[in-house]
Motif scaffolding. Structure first.
Motif, PDB file in Angstrom:
ATOM      1  N   GLU A 119      10.552  11.521  20.210  1.00 53.48           N
ATOM      2  CA  GLU A 119       9.733  10.515  20.911  1.00 53.48           C
ATOM      3  C   GLU A 119       8.281  10.596  20.444  1.00 53.48           C
ATOM      4  O   GLU A 119       7.869  11.584  19.859  1.00 53.48           O
ATOM      5  CB  GLU A 119       9.769  10.786  22.422  1.00 53.48           C
ATOM      6  CG  GLU A 119      11.061  10.348  23.072  1.00 53.48           C
ATOM      7  CD  GLU A 119      11.140  10.887  24.484  1.00 53.48           C
ATOM      8  OE1 GLU A 119      10.112  10.826  25.184  1.00 53.48           O
ATOM      9  OE2 GLU A 119      12.207  11.381  24.848  1.00 53.48           O
ATOM     10  N   GLN A 135      -2.353   2.146  19.880  1.00 50.81           N
ATOM     11  CA  GLN A 135      -3.120   3.023  18.978  1.00 50.81           C
ATOM     12  C   GLN A 135      -3.851   2.196  17.915  1.00 50.81           C
ATOM     13  O   GLN A 135      -4.992   2.501  17.547  1.00 50.81           O
ATOM     14  CB  GLN A 135      -2.190   4.020  18.275  1.00 50.81           C
ATOM     15  CG  GLN A 135      -1.603   5.085  19.189  1.00 50.81           C
ATOM     16  CD  GLN A 135      -0.668   6.039  18.447  1.00 50.81           C
ATOM     17  OE1 GLN A 135      -0.595   6.055  17.225  1.00 50.81           O
ATOM     18  NE2 GLN A 135       0.062   6.839  19.202  1.00 50.81           N
ATOM     19  N   GLY A 170       0.743   8.601   9.432  1.00 53.02           N
ATOM     20  CA  GLY A 170       1.430   8.785  10.719  1.00 53.02           C
ATOM     21  C   GLY A 170       0.650   8.272  11.909  1.00 53.02           C
ATOM     22  O   GLY A 170       1.070   8.445  13.056  1.00 53.02           O
ATOM     23  N   ARG A 192       2.796  19.597  14.199  1.00 55.86           N
ATOM     24  CA  ARG A 192       3.764  20.676  13.895  1.00 55.86           C
ATOM     25  C   ARG A 192       3.045  22.009  13.698  1.00 55.86           C
ATOM     26  O   ARG A 192       3.529  23.052  14.137  1.00 55.86           O
ATOM     27  CB  ARG A 192       4.591  20.328  12.649  1.00 55.86           C
ATOM     28  CG  ARG A 192       5.801  19.451  12.953  1.00 55.86           C
ATOM     29  CD  ARG A 192       6.746  19.349  11.768  1.00 55.86           C
ATOM     30  NE  ARG A 192       6.116  18.739  10.616  1.00 55.86           N
ATOM     31  CZ  ARG A 192       5.903  17.426  10.474  1.00 55.86           C
ATOM     32  NH1 ARG A 192       6.315  16.598  11.405  1.00 55.86           N
ATOM     33  NH2 ARG A 192       5.320  16.948   9.404  1.00 55.86           N
ATOM     34  N   ARG A 233      13.823  20.769   9.672  1.00 54.03           N
ATOM     35  CA  ARG A 233      12.978  20.358  10.799  1.00 54.03           C
ATOM     36  C   ARG A 233      13.886  20.050  11.979  1.00 54.03           C
ATOM     37  O   ARG A 233      14.883  19.359  11.819  1.00 54.03           O
ATOM     38  CB  ARG A 233      12.199  19.083  10.420  1.00 54.03           C
ATOM     39  CG  ARG A 233      10.823  19.360   9.868  1.00 54.03           C
ATOM     40  CD  ARG A 233      10.165  18.123   9.349  1.00 54.03           C
ATOM     41  NE  ARG A 233       9.976  17.051  10.327  1.00 54.03           N
ATOM     42  CZ  ARG A 233       9.174  15.997  10.132  1.00 54.03           C
ATOM     43  NH1 ARG A 233       8.485  15.893   9.018  1.00 54.03           N
ATOM     44  NH2 ARG A 233       9.060  15.052  11.035  1.00 54.03           N
ATOM     45  N   VAL A 244       4.291  11.045  21.035  1.00 53.37           N
ATOM     46  CA  VAL A 244       3.334  11.700  21.929  1.00 53.37           C
ATOM     47  C   VAL A 244       2.522  10.572  22.589  1.00 53.37           C
ATOM     48  O   VAL A 244       2.204   9.571  21.934  1.00 53.37           O
ATOM     49  CB  VAL A 244       2.435  12.646  21.094  1.00 53.37           C
ATOM     50  CG1 VAL A 244       1.319  13.236  21.930  1.00 53.37           C
ATOM     51  CG2 VAL A 244       3.285  13.735  20.442  1.00 53.37           C
ATOM     52  N   TYR A 264       8.107  16.275  22.925  1.00 55.92           N
ATOM     53  CA  TYR A 264       8.118  14.950  22.297  1.00 55.92           C
ATOM     54  C   TYR A 264       8.626  15.056  20.858  1.00 55.92           C
ATOM     55  O   TYR A 264       9.485  14.280  20.428  1.00 55.92           O
ATOM     56  CB  TYR A 264       6.712  14.337  22.276  1.00 55.92           C
ATOM     57  CG  TYR A 264       6.134  14.109  23.647  1.00 55.92           C
ATOM     58  CD1 TYR A 264       6.579  13.048  24.434  1.00 55.92           C
ATOM     59  CD2 TYR A 264       5.170  14.951  24.163  1.00 55.92           C
ATOM     60  CE1 TYR A 264       6.062  12.837  25.697  1.00 55.92           C
ATOM     61  CE2 TYR A 264       4.645  14.744  25.426  1.00 55.92           C
ATOM     62  CZ  TYR A 264       5.100  13.692  26.189  1.00 55.92           C
ATOM     63  OH  TYR A 264       4.586  13.494  27.438  1.00 55.92           O
ATOM     64  N   LEU A 265       8.051  16.002  20.120  1.00 60.20           N
ATOM     65  CA  LEU A 265       8.450  16.114  18.715  1.00 60.20           C
ATOM     66  C   LEU A 265       9.918  16.491  18.595  1.00 60.20           C
ATOM     67  O   LEU A 265      10.627  15.966  17.749  1.00 60.20           O
ATOM     68  CB  LEU A 265       7.568  17.135  17.975  1.00 60.20           C
ATOM     69  CG  LEU A 265       6.293  16.503  17.402  1.00 60.20           C
ATOM     70  CD1 LEU A 265       5.187  16.482  18.415  1.00 60.20           C
ATOM     71  CD2 LEU A 265       5.851  17.181  16.125  1.00 60.20           C
ATOM     72  N   ASP A 320      13.637  17.961  14.178  1.00 61.21           N
ATOM     73  CA  ASP A 320      13.807  16.520  14.423  1.00 61.21           C
ATOM     74  C   ASP A 320      14.543  15.820  13.274  1.00 61.21           C
ATOM     75  O   ASP A 320      14.640  14.609  13.251  1.00 61.21           O
ATOM     76  CB  ASP A 320      12.468  15.835  14.733  1.00 61.21           C
ATOM     77  CG  ASP A 320      11.422  15.994  13.646  1.00 61.21           C
ATOM     78  OD1 ASP A 320      11.659  16.760  12.699  1.00 61.21           O
ATOM     79  OD2 ASP A 320      10.377  15.324  13.737  1.00 61.21           O
ATOM     80  N   LYS A 351       2.015  16.349  10.823  1.00 63.71           N
ATOM     81  CA  LYS A 351       1.851  17.689  10.268  1.00 63.71           C
ATOM     82  C   LYS A 351       0.905  18.513  11.157  1.00 63.71           C
ATOM     83  O   LYS A 351       1.152  19.682  11.441  1.00 63.71           O
ATOM     84  CB  LYS A 351       1.300  17.586   8.848  1.00 63.71           C
ATOM     85  CG  LYS A 351       1.267  18.888   8.139  1.00 63.71           C
ATOM     86  CD  LYS A 351       1.069  18.714   6.657  1.00 63.71           C
ATOM     87  CE  LYS A 351       1.184  20.074   5.982  1.00 63.71           C
ATOM     88  NZ  LYS A 351       0.402  20.172   4.782  1.00 63.71           N
TER      89      LYS A 351
HETATM   90  P1  AMP Z   1       5.805  12.631  11.334  1.00 65.29           P
HETATM   91  O1  AMP Z   1       5.668  13.955  10.651  1.00 65.29           O
HETATM   92  O2  AMP Z   1       4.697  11.674  10.967  1.00 65.29           O
HETATM   93  O3  AMP Z   1       7.181  12.040  11.172  1.00 65.29           O
HETATM   94  O4  AMP Z   1       5.602  12.906  12.917  1.00 65.29           O
HETATM   95  C1  AMP Z   1       6.461  13.782  13.610  1.00 65.29           C
HETATM   96  C2  AMP Z   1       6.352  13.539  15.104  1.00 65.29           C
HETATM   97  O5  AMP Z   1       5.012  13.761  15.564  1.00 65.29           O
HETATM   98  C3  AMP Z   1       6.714  12.142  15.590  1.00 65.29           C
HETATM   99  O6  AMP Z   1       8.105  11.951  15.726  1.00 65.29           O
HETATM  100  C4  AMP Z   1       5.981  12.105  16.937  1.00 65.29           C
HETATM  101  O7  AMP Z   1       6.689  12.840  17.926  1.00 65.29           O
HETATM  102  C5  AMP Z   1       4.686  12.873  16.635  1.00 65.29           C
HETATM  103  N1  AMP Z   1       3.615  11.973  16.181  1.00 65.29           N
HETATM  104  C6  AMP Z   1       2.992  11.976  14.971  1.00 65.29           C
HETATM  105  N2  AMP Z   1       2.058  11.022  14.897  1.00 65.29           N
HETATM  106  C7  AMP Z   1       2.089  10.365  16.088  1.00 65.29           C
HETATM  107  C8  AMP Z   1       1.367   9.260  16.631  1.00 65.29           C
HETATM  108  N3  AMP Z   1       0.429   8.611  15.916  1.00 65.29           N
HETATM  109  N4  AMP Z   1       1.676   8.867  17.896  1.00 65.29           N
HETATM  110  C9  AMP Z   1       2.603   9.502  18.625  1.00 65.29           C
HETATM  111  N5  AMP Z   1       3.326  10.544  18.174  1.00 65.29           N
HETATM  112  C10 AMP Z   1       3.076  10.982  16.914  1.00 65.29           C
END
Ligand code: AMP
Length: 225
Positions: free
Chosen positions: A59, A94, A87, A38, A163, A61, A54-55, A165, A35
């Motif tokens: 993929e 990590q 997340g 985004r 979204r 980040v 990436y988003l 993605d 979040k």
């Molecule tokens: P989410 O909303 O948690 O599904 O995250 C959306 C996108 O943000 C993911 O598909 C990644 O591209 C990026 N992202 C969020 N958290 C991480 C993380 N801990 N490591 C790498 N990328 C992340």
């Protein structure tokens, strides 16, 4: 008891839907990395522009950047508050970096909650997920199977958006990334004895209740020791 919790689950399992009552009931700081990223993208900040590709492709980040962001976010949490990470972590690298950081502060994780959901349901949820954007800028999430919610969005003058993605090819990539890079974390935390699994099927209210019960139960176990 001060909770320091990690929430893990495949995309679409409802991580961000279940976090509000948990942070509210236990007074935790919420760190939701997806979040946050985004929001940076929407604001067109330097960081947002750097992570956009990436988003958009599903993929992850790079770890170095995420670890820096997490350190900055954790630094804002008071030691006696506790936190819920939504997340993060998403890779073993990590997870190890997080453990080291928390060990240095003598504030290790107290629990890792894994939301469990079958792939078929994950794809159904993600592909039908929409945001209802209201005229005042607020938004809420709905599923295209929910006719009542769709009608409510129209009645409120909202517009539907998806979204980027949540497109089918990106969903497939996000699931692949989850299986390859994030799922190994379950074994990592199981070996440390702090993994708790929760069935993520059912209504948001049902899953929220399961998670709230679990976290309340942690308090009982600790105080009974
Ligand atoms: P989410 O909303 O948690 O599904 O995250 C959306 C996108 O943000 C993911 O598909 C990644 O591209 C990026 N992202 C969020 N958290 C991480 C993380 N801990 N490591 C790498 N990328 C992340």
């Amino acid at each position: 008891m001060i909770h320091r919790i990690v929430l893990i689950g495949p995309p679409g399992a409802g991580k961000s839907t279940i976090t509000p009552p948990v942070v509210e009931q236990f007074g935790l700081a919420l760190i939701a990395t997806g979040k946050f990223l985004r929001n940076e993208m929407s604001a067109r900040s330097e960081l947002g522009i750097a992570v956009e590709s990436y988003l958009k492709s599903g993929e992850l980040v790079p770890d170095t950047l995420m670890e820096r962001l997490l350190a900055a976010a954790l630094a804002t949490v008071a030691a006696d508050q506790g936190f819920l990470l939504d997340g993060y972590p998403r890779t073993l690298h990590q997870a190890r970096a997080l453990d080291e950081r928390l060990a240095t502060a003598e504030q290790p994780l107290t629990a890792v909650i894994a939301l469990e959901m079958g792939e078929h349901e994950v794809v159904r949820r993600l592909s039908g997920r929409r945001s209802c954007m209201l005229p005042d800028g607020n938004r809420w999430t709905l599923h295209t199977d929910d006719a009542e919610a769709l009608a409510r969005c129209t009645a409120e003058g909202g517009t539907l958006s998806q979204r980027p993605d949540d497109q089918p090819d990106i969903i497939a990539e996000r699931l692949k990334v989850y299986h390859e890079q994030t799922q190994p974390l379950l074994d990592y935390y199981r070996e440390r004895g702090i993994l708790h699994s929760v069935d993520a099927h059912g209504s948001p209210a049902d899953v929220q209740e399961r998670v709230l019960d679990l976290v309340s139960g942690l308090e009982t176990v600790i105080s009974a020791r």
